[in-house]
Design a protein around this motif. Structure first.
Motif, PDB file in Angstrom:
ATOM      1  N   LEU A 259       0.872  -1.157   0.000  1.00  0.00           N
ATOM      2  CA  LEU A 259       0.000   0.000   0.000  1.00  0.00           C
ATOM      3  C   LEU A 259       0.914   1.213   0.000  1.00  0.00           C
ATOM      4  O   LEU A 259       1.675   1.427   0.952  1.00  0.00           O
TER       5      LEU A 259
ATOM      6  N   ARG B 112       1.278   5.369  -0.518  1.00  0.00           N
ATOM      7  CA  ARG B 112       0.559   6.650  -0.495  1.00  0.00           C
ATOM      8  C   ARG B 112       1.477   7.716  -1.080  1.00  0.00           C
ATOM      9  O   ARG B 112       2.641   7.835  -0.678  1.00  0.00           O
TER      10      ARG B 112
ATOM     11  N   GLY C 216      -2.465   6.772  -4.640  1.00  0.00           N
ATOM     12  CA  GLY C 216      -1.935   5.564  -4.038  1.00  0.00           C
ATOM     13  C   GLY C 216      -1.795   4.445  -5.049  1.00  0.00           C
ATOM     14  O   GLY C 216      -2.303   4.517  -6.167  1.00  0.00           O
TER      15      GLY C 216
ATOM     16  N   GLU D 220       3.962   0.777   2.536  1.00  0.00           N
ATOM     17  CA  GLU D 220       3.644  -0.151   3.614  1.00  0.00           C
ATOM     18  C   GLU D 220       3.489  -1.555   3.060  1.00  0.00           C
ATOM     19  O   GLU D 220       2.765  -1.766   2.077  1.00  0.00           O
TER      20      GLU D 220
ATOM     21  N   THR E 257      -0.900  -6.699  -5.128  1.00  0.00           N
ATOM     22  CA  THR E 257      -0.812  -7.961  -4.401  1.00  0.00           C
ATOM     23  C   THR E 257       0.098  -8.929  -5.131  1.00  0.00           C
ATOM     24  O   THR E 257       0.271  -8.855  -6.345  1.00  0.00           O
TER      25      THR E 257
ATOM     26  N   PHE F 182      -2.060   0.131  -4.772  1.00  0.00           N
ATOM     27  CA  PHE F 182      -2.279  -1.078  -3.985  1.00  0.00           C
ATOM     28  C   PHE F 182      -2.047  -2.247  -4.927  1.00  0.00           C
ATOM     29  O   PHE F 182      -2.634  -2.311  -6.005  1.00  0.00           O
TER      30      PHE F 182
END
Length: 106
Positions: free
Chosen positions: A16, A18, A60, A98, A64, A62
């Protein structure tokens, strides 16, 4: 409720990130993020990759990965390198990166 092992195809770990654009650089950050999609599509260990906008100057990423090796490959890949190369010009503060664990996914 029983606990079952995570299937190997499950998205196990993620990132994550930002990003706060400098005043007047919002469009440049947006362009950077949308332009990074082809790079993410070329990464075999990047299962999902999302560029998002949270507020006018807040963006941002995100994404996986199936495992820690995939996450590290992405962190050492071309998107991260390009982001860090342009961070001083585009961002008001350094990116907040993060490492997250995926607890559940659909």
């Amino acid at each position: 409720m029983s606990i079952h092992p995570t299937p190997t195809s499950m998205k196990n770990v993620g990132l994550l990130v930002r990003l706060e654009a400098k005043p007047g650089k919002e469009q440049a950050v947006l362009d950077f993020l949308t332009g990074a999609l082809p790079l993410a599509q070329q990464e075999p260990a990047t299962i999902t990759w999302y560029a998002i906008q949270l507020a006018p100057a807040t963006f941002g990423i995100f994404d996986t990965f199936p495992d820690e090796a995939g996450r590290q490959a992405h962190l050492n890949g071309p998107i991260a390198a390009a982001l860090m190369a342009h961070a001083a010009d585009l961002l008001a503060v350094p990116p907040v990166i993060e490492q997250v664990a995926i607890l559940a996914a659909k």
